[in-house]
Motif scaffolding. Sequence first.
Motif, PDB file in Angstrom:
ATOM      1  N   GLY A  18       0.792  -1.110  -0.030  1.00  0.00           N
ATOM      2  CA  GLY A  18       0.071   0.001   0.132  1.00  0.00           C
ATOM      3  C   GLY A  18       0.773   1.383   0.049  1.00  0.00           C
ATOM      4  O   GLY A  18       0.369   2.506  -0.021  1.00  0.00           O
ATOM      5  N   ASP A  19       2.186   1.162   0.124  1.00  0.00           N
ATOM      6  CA  ASP A  19       3.094   2.505  -0.201  1.00  0.00           C
ATOM      7  C   ASP A  19       3.246   2.600  -1.455  1.00  0.00           C
ATOM      8  O   ASP A  19       4.496   2.448  -2.154  1.00  0.00           O
ATOM      9  CB  ASP A  19       4.358   2.162   0.533  1.00  0.00           C
ATOM     10  CG  ASP A  19       5.348   3.006   0.868  1.00  0.00           C
ATOM     11  OD1 ASP A  19       4.702   4.239   0.327  1.00  0.00           O
ATOM     12  OD2 ASP A  19       6.329   3.149   1.412  1.00  0.00           O
ATOM     13  N   GLN A  20       2.217   3.388  -2.161  1.00  0.00           N
ATOM     14  CA  GLN A  20       2.423   3.755  -3.401  1.00  0.00           C
ATOM     15  C   GLN A  20       3.550   4.873  -3.731  1.00  0.00           C
ATOM     16  O   GLN A  20       3.960   4.898  -4.708  1.00  0.00           O
ATOM     17  CB  GLN A  20       1.070   4.423  -4.069  1.00  0.00           C
ATOM     18  CG  GLN A  20      -0.018   3.370  -3.908  1.00  0.00           C
ATOM     19  CD  GLN A  20       0.112   2.021  -4.734  1.00  0.00           C
ATOM     20  OE1 GLN A  20       0.724   2.204  -5.751  1.00  0.00           O
ATOM     21  NE2 GLN A  20      -0.412   0.908  -4.163  1.00  0.00           N
ATOM     22  N   ILE A  21       3.734   5.838  -2.755  1.00  0.00           N
ATOM     23  CA  ILE A  21       4.881   6.892  -3.042  1.00  0.00           C
ATOM     24  C   ILE A  21       6.098   6.340  -3.110  1.00  0.00           C
ATOM     25  O   ILE A  21       6.760   6.400  -4.170  1.00  0.00           O
ATOM     26  CB  ILE A  21       4.787   7.746  -1.582  1.00  0.00           C
ATOM     27  CG1 ILE A  21       3.199   8.523  -1.972  1.00  0.00           C
ATOM     28  CG2 ILE A  21       6.010   8.901  -1.870  1.00  0.00           C
ATOM     29  CD1 ILE A  21       3.001   9.476  -0.909  1.00  0.00           C
ATOM     30  N   THR A  22       6.469   5.320  -2.326  1.00  0.00           N
ATOM     31  CA  THR A  22       7.621   4.643  -2.319  1.00  0.00           C
ATOM     32  C   THR A  22       7.726   3.489  -3.581  1.00  0.00           C
ATOM     33  O   THR A  22       8.914   3.693  -4.185  1.00  0.00           O
ATOM     34  CB  THR A  22       8.132   3.786  -0.940  1.00  0.00           C
ATOM     35  OG1 THR A  22       8.010   4.748  -0.024  1.00  0.00           O
ATOM     36  CG2 THR A  22       9.537   3.104  -1.262  1.00  0.00           C
ATOM     37  N   ALA A  23       6.700   3.081  -3.911  1.00  0.00           N
ATOM     38  CA  ALA A  23       6.735   2.361  -4.893  1.00  0.00           C
ATOM     39  C   ALA A  23       7.224   3.032  -6.311  1.00  0.00           C
ATOM     40  O   ALA A  23       7.700   2.744  -7.177  1.00  0.00           O
ATOM     41  CB  ALA A  23       5.393   1.584  -5.244  1.00  0.00           C
ATOM     42  N   ASP A  43       3.690   0.201 -14.560  1.00  0.00           N
ATOM     43  CA  ASP A  43       3.573   0.074 -13.108  1.00  0.00           C
ATOM     44  C   ASP A  43       4.014   1.411 -12.534  1.00  0.00           C
ATOM     45  O   ASP A  43       3.317   1.822 -11.434  1.00  0.00           O
ATOM     46  CB  ASP A  43       4.845  -0.794 -12.568  1.00  0.00           C
ATOM     47  CG  ASP A  43       4.479  -2.291 -12.842  1.00  0.00           C
ATOM     48  OD1 ASP A  43       3.267  -2.689 -12.709  1.00  0.00           O
ATOM     49  OD2 ASP A  43       5.381  -3.156 -12.940  1.00  0.00           O
ATOM     50  N   LEU A  44       5.005   2.092 -13.205  1.00  0.00           N
ATOM     51  CA  LEU A  44       4.963   3.492 -12.641  1.00  0.00           C
ATOM     52  C   LEU A  44       3.930   4.599 -12.765  1.00  0.00           C
ATOM     53  O   LEU A  44       3.292   5.168 -11.884  1.00  0.00           O
ATOM     54  CB  LEU A  44       6.143   4.169 -13.477  1.00  0.00           C
ATOM     55  CG  LEU A  44       6.483   5.610 -13.127  1.00  0.00           C
ATOM     56  CD1 LEU A  44       6.651   5.895 -11.966  1.00  0.00           C
ATOM     57  CD2 LEU A  44       7.569   6.070 -14.010  1.00  0.00           C
ATOM     58  N   ALA A  45       3.325   4.440 -13.820  1.00  0.00           N
ATOM     59  CA  ALA A  45       2.102   5.267 -13.844  1.00  0.00           C
ATOM     60  C   ALA A  45       0.897   4.943 -13.173  1.00  0.00           C
ATOM     61  O   ALA A  45       0.136   5.835 -12.326  1.00  0.00           O
ATOM     62  CB  ALA A  45       1.473   5.262 -15.588  1.00  0.00           C
ATOM     63  N   LEU A  46       0.784   3.654 -12.627  1.00  0.00           N
ATOM     64  CA  LEU A  46      -0.309   3.183 -11.839  1.00  0.00           C
ATOM     65  C   LEU A  46       0.081   3.741 -10.620  1.00  0.00           C
ATOM     66  O   LEU A  46      -0.740   4.038  -9.706  1.00  0.00           O
ATOM     67  CB  LEU A  46      -0.476   1.528 -11.979  1.00  0.00           C
ATOM     68  CG  LEU A  46      -1.562   1.055 -11.408  1.00  0.00           C
ATOM     69  CD1 LEU A  46      -2.903   1.896 -11.953  1.00  0.00           C
ATOM     70  CD2 LEU A  46      -1.642  -0.473 -11.396  1.00  0.00           C
ATOM     71  N   ALA A  47       1.165   3.497  -9.966  1.00  0.00           N
ATOM     72  CA  ALA A  47       1.609   4.020  -8.710  1.00  0.00           C
ATOM     73  C   ALA A  47       1.591   5.511  -8.621  1.00  0.00           C
ATOM     74  O   ALA A  47       1.235   5.888  -7.621  1.00  0.00           O
ATOM     75  CB  ALA A  47       3.247   3.381  -8.540  1.00  0.00           C
ATOM     76  N   ALA A  53      -0.011  11.404  -7.626  1.00  0.00           N
ATOM     77  CA  ALA A  53       0.917  12.278  -8.315  1.00  0.00           C
ATOM     78  C   ALA A  53       0.410  12.389  -9.645  1.00  0.00           C
ATOM     79  O   ALA A  53       1.022  12.027 -10.622  1.00  0.00           O
ATOM     80  CB  ALA A  53       2.201  11.793  -8.350  1.00  0.00           C
ATOM     81  N   LEU A  54      -0.593  13.117  -9.904  1.00  0.00           N
ATOM     82  CA  LEU A  54      -1.503  13.004 -11.170  1.00  0.00           C
ATOM     83  C   LEU A  54      -0.586  13.502 -12.390  1.00  0.00           C
ATOM     84  O   LEU A  54      -0.605  13.279 -13.541  1.00  0.00           O
ATOM     85  CB  LEU A  54      -2.722  13.681 -11.040  1.00  0.00           C
ATOM     86  CG  LEU A  54      -3.591  13.083  -9.953  1.00  0.00           C
ATOM     87  CD1 LEU A  54      -4.970  13.656  -9.957  1.00  0.00           C
ATOM     88  CD2 LEU A  54      -3.870  11.406 -10.425  1.00  0.00           C
ATOM     89  N   PRO A  55      -0.172  14.856 -12.346  1.00  0.00           N
ATOM     90  CA  PRO A  55       0.847  15.205 -13.386  1.00  0.00           C
ATOM     91  C   PRO A  55       1.973  14.352 -13.742  1.00  0.00           C
ATOM     92  O   PRO A  55       2.251  14.255 -14.799  1.00  0.00           O
ATOM     93  CB  PRO A  55       1.428  16.567 -12.665  1.00  0.00           C
ATOM     94  CG  PRO A  55       0.477  17.107 -11.804  1.00  0.00           C
ATOM     95  CD  PRO A  55      -0.130  15.909 -11.025  1.00  0.00           C
ATOM     96  N   ALA A  56       2.710  13.816 -12.688  1.00  0.00           N
ATOM     97  CA  ALA A  56       3.562  12.708 -13.104  1.00  0.00           C
ATOM     98  C   ALA A  56       3.103  11.598 -13.960  1.00  0.00           C
ATOM     99  O   ALA A  56       3.711  11.129 -14.762  1.00  0.00           O
ATOM    100  CB  ALA A  56       4.149  12.348 -11.915  1.00  0.00           C
ATOM    101  N   THR A  81      -6.597   9.205 -15.542  1.00  0.00           N
ATOM    102  CA  THR A  81      -5.492  10.154 -14.785  1.00  0.00           C
ATOM    103  C   THR A  81      -6.293  11.657 -15.148  1.00  0.00           C
ATOM    104  O   THR A  81      -6.224  12.499 -14.230  1.00  0.00           O
ATOM    105  CB  THR A  81      -4.017  10.100 -15.191  1.00  0.00           C
ATOM    106  OG1 THR A  81      -3.460   8.810 -15.072  1.00  0.00           O
ATOM    107  CG2 THR A  81      -3.087  11.219 -14.735  1.00  0.00           C
ATOM    108  N   LEU A  82      -6.380  11.918 -16.647  1.00  0.00           N
ATOM    109  CA  LEU A  82      -7.096  12.882 -17.128  1.00  0.00           C
ATOM    110  C   LEU A  82      -8.306  13.243 -16.432  1.00  0.00           C
ATOM    111  O   LEU A  82      -8.492  14.630 -15.950  1.00  0.00           O
ATOM    112  CB  LEU A  82      -7.081  13.029 -18.520  1.00  0.00           C
ATOM    113  CG  LEU A  82      -5.792  12.802 -19.134  1.00  0.00           C
ATOM    114  CD1 LEU A  82      -6.343  12.820 -20.807  1.00  0.00           C
ATOM    115  CD2 LEU A  82      -5.199  14.389 -19.442  1.00  0.00           C
TER     116      LEU A  82
END
Length: 120
Positions: A18-23, A43-47, A53-56, A81-82
Amino acid sequence: MTDTRTLLDRARVHRDSGDQITAARLFAEAAEQEPDATSILTDLALAQFHSAALPAAETTARRLVDLAPADAYAHVLLGRTLARQGRHREAVPHLRLATTMTGEWADLLHESEARAAATA
């Protein structure tokens, strides 16, 4: 420098706990090592999406769509995301394409279509 496999393994452990920020941070490091690896970018976009972190997430999803335009899930990630940013009119084409390609995600498409129409 940590090898890509180790970064991915660590990222998945954090994601699964559940630690999406670190992931997202670890997936980003892996993506730096393999910038055209669509599985890593997914995986990056989903995390990034799940950590708000919507702009990212948008940037990553756009890169993913550029690399793999026939990947329906890449379009779903970008569309979601949009939409989460309130940009439903921009989300609709991506969600429509993904729905047309797979027959899935019609609920996301219809919701964004309705919200886009309500703001027109």
